[in-house]
Design an enzyme around this catalytic site. Structure first.
Site, PDB file in Angstrom:
ATOM      1  N   HIS A 174     161.247  48.506  43.242  1.00 17.44           N
ATOM      2  CA  HIS A 174     160.715  48.465  44.604  1.00 17.44           C
ATOM      3  C   HIS A 174     159.767  47.294  44.795  1.00 17.44           C
ATOM      4  O   HIS A 174     159.540  46.857  45.922  1.00 17.44           O
ATOM      5  CB  HIS A 174     159.969  49.768  44.919  1.00 17.44           C
ATOM      6  CG  HIS A 174     160.802  50.988  44.715  1.00 17.44           C
ATOM      7  ND1 HIS A 174     160.437  52.014  43.862  1.00 17.44           N
ATOM      8  CD2 HIS A 174     161.998  51.346  45.228  1.00 17.44           C
ATOM      9  CE1 HIS A 174     161.364  52.953  43.870  1.00 17.44           C
ATOM     10  NE2 HIS A 174     162.325  52.575  44.686  1.00 17.44           N
ATOM     11  N   HIS A 230     150.441  45.923  42.978  1.00 22.68           N
ATOM     12  CA  HIS A 230     151.800  45.541  43.354  1.00 22.68           C
ATOM     13  C   HIS A 230     151.732  44.849  44.704  1.00 22.68           C
ATOM     14  O   HIS A 230     150.660  44.742  45.302  1.00 22.68           O
ATOM     15  CB  HIS A 230     152.703  46.781  43.417  1.00 22.68           C
ATOM     16  CG  HIS A 230     152.232  47.795  44.407  1.00 22.68           C
ATOM     17  ND1 HIS A 230     151.324  48.792  44.083  1.00 22.68           N
ATOM     18  CD2 HIS A 230     152.516  47.962  45.722  1.00 22.68           C
ATOM     19  CE1 HIS A 230     151.078  49.526  45.145  1.00 22.68           C
ATOM     20  NE2 HIS A 230     151.784  49.046  46.159  1.00 22.68           N
ATOM     21  N   HIS A 286     153.810  43.902  48.631  1.00 20.47           N
ATOM     22  CA  HIS A 286     154.833  44.164  49.642  1.00 20.47           C
ATOM     23  C   HIS A 286     155.118  42.874  50.396  1.00 20.47           C
ATOM     24  O   HIS A 286     154.217  42.097  50.666  1.00 20.47           O
ATOM     25  CB  HIS A 286     154.357  45.248  50.615  1.00 20.47           C
ATOM     26  CG  HIS A 286     154.083  46.566  49.961  1.00 20.47           C
ATOM     27  ND1 HIS A 286     155.031  47.567  49.864  1.00 20.47           N
ATOM     28  CD2 HIS A 286     152.962  47.051  49.361  1.00 20.47           C
ATOM     29  CE1 HIS A 286     154.509  48.612  49.229  1.00 20.47           C
ATOM     30  NE2 HIS A 286     153.251  48.322  48.908  1.00 20.47           N
ATOM     31  N   GLU A 323     152.062  45.623  55.282  1.00 15.55           N
ATOM     32  CA  GLU A 323     152.191  47.002  55.764  1.00 15.55           C
ATOM     33  C   GLU A 323     151.193  47.293  56.881  1.00 15.55           C
ATOM     34  O   GLU A 323     151.540  47.894  57.887  1.00 15.55           O
ATOM     35  CB  GLU A 323     152.039  47.976  54.602  1.00 15.55           C
ATOM     36  CG  GLU A 323     153.144  47.814  53.567  1.00 15.55           C
ATOM     37  CD  GLU A 323     153.380  49.047  52.729  1.00 15.55           C
ATOM     38  OE1 GLU A 323     154.512  49.542  52.681  1.00 15.55           O
ATOM     39  OE2 GLU A 323     152.397  49.509  52.090  1.00 15.55           O
ATOM     40  N   THR A 357     151.944  54.637  50.476  1.00 10.96           N
ATOM     41  CA  THR A 357     152.977  54.186  51.412  1.00 10.96           C
ATOM     42  C   THR A 357     154.374  54.273  50.813  1.00 10.96           C
ATOM     43  O   THR A 357     155.327  53.739  51.369  1.00 10.96           O
ATOM     44  CB  THR A 357     152.695  52.740  51.864  1.00 10.96           C
ATOM     45  OG1 THR A 357     152.744  51.862  50.727  1.00 10.96           O
ATOM     46  CG2 THR A 357     151.333  52.642  52.539  1.00 10.96           C
TER      47      THR A 357
END
Length: 367
Positions: free
Chosen positions: A164, A191, A193, A203, A302
């Site tokens: 992911h 991490h 996104h 996000e 999330t």
């Protein structure tokens, strides 16, 4: 109207702030350099988002054609998002009741998580959210409790492709205190996104602007919980404290992040992992220089199971990555090596849409 061109992708944006339409086009084959394939349309109207995206199968078929465009391309499902109320076209296949796989695709993506994991449906205080500075409540007490952060050089120990995102984890000595909570927290992992283009990926959306990326540094409450797992599952908004750093396009590479990107050739596929040397990456250098200006609110993870155990810290100061570095992020694969995939396998976008506030207050530490 503004147009942004990045290699073979052209993005046309009409409007700005919380009311805009973004049309993303992909350049055709070499012998058709003047043709473009419509890949997605994003419409934002205040708290309402409408996303129309071409299926990955249709895009792949197009790329394989060198002589001409395909005569027929399967219509992409349309998802309407208004808070947590969503509808999809009837042609979309329903997931298996026992399906536990999730990702960011049409069939297993965020708009389907509530069906794949029914327990998510009853959760009201979810993340991410839209943040408007002028609607946040200024809390002067936050300025009297500055963050105090300590981390050993060996704090970051492994780099892994989770399927992911990439994830850097560690068990080295670290502590962070201050801010909106009285407890002490310890570093767990970080991490990132990102999106398929420069217009999406973060996000959290601040003052109507969605940036192309967001870094999450996850810490867990060692004062109240014995293990990170217990903290994450607490549903008490105090188990985890997650620091969100919004990422913008920068004209040059981020040298600290580049240390990780240089190792991506070893973690291209899901499940691949590499040990990090003490000097590979510094957690302190990833934190913004100004840690005292931020937004904070009670929310959730999330990603499934979207546990409501998080006190969010979204920093005002942003981080910069170059377009080249964003392209490197999109080269990671979401499948294991040798695993068959109906798509190109790349993690091209991995962000969850914004969720409704449902009466929550968002605080800011600055005037």
């Amino acid at each position: 109207m503004a147009a942004t061109i990045n290699d073979d992708t052209q993005s046309i944006v009409v409007g700005n702030g919380s009311d805009r339409v973004a049309i993303n086009l992909k350049q055709g084959p070499v012998d058709q350099s003047q043709s473009f394939l419509l890949t997605s349309i994003l419409i934002e109207m205040g708290d309402i988002e409408i996303r129309i995206r071409r299926s990955a199968q249709g895009t792949d078929q197009y790329k394989k054609r060198e002589a001409s465009l395909p005569t027929s391309v399967r219509s992409a499902p349309i998802t309407y998002q208004n808070g947590n109320q969503e509808k999809k076209n009837t042609a979309e296949e329903k997931p298996n009741a026992h399906q536990t796989h999730w990702d960011y695709s049409i069939s297993h993506g965020p708009h389907m998580w509530g069906r794949i994991f029914p327990q998510i449906q009853c959760k009201k205080f979810q993340s991410p959210i839209r943040i408007y500075t002028d609607q946040c409540e200024y809390e002067p007490e936050l300025t009297r409790r500055p963050f105090v952060f300590h981390a050993d050089e060996n704090c970051c120990q492994t780099l892994e492709n989770t399927g992911h995102s990439f994830q850097v984890s560690g068990k080295g000595s670290s502590s962070i205190s201050g801010g909106p909570v009285p407890d002490e927290y310890r570093f767990l992992q970080f991490h990132m996104h990102w999106g398929s283009n420069d217009l999406e990926g973060a996000e959290h959306v601040v003052d109507g602007v969605r940036l192309p990326g967001e870094l999450h540094i996850v810490t867990w409450n060692t004062s109240r919980y014995r293990t990170p797992q217990a903290a994450a599952a607490s549903e008490q908004f105090d188990g985890l404290m997650v620091f969100g750093i919004l990422i913008k396009i920068a004209p040059s590479d981020n040298q600290e992040v580049d240390k990780l990107l240089n190792l991506f050739s070893k973690i291209i596929h899901k499940g691949e992992k590499v040990d990090l040397d003490d000097e590979t990456v510094s957690l302190k250098k990833l934190m913004p220089k100004n840690m005292q200006d931020y937004y904070t609110y009670d929310g959730s993870l999330t990603t499934p199971m979207c546990s409501e155990s998080v006190r969010w810290i979204v920093f005002r100061e942003q981080m910069g990555l170059s377009r080249r570095q964003f392209d490197q992020l999109r080269q990671l694969k979401h499948a294991c090596k040798g695993e068959n995939s109906t798509t190109n396998g790349n993690i091209s976008q991995n962000f969850r849409p914004v969720m409704p506030l449902n009466g929550r207050l968002v605080y800011r530490s600055f005037c």
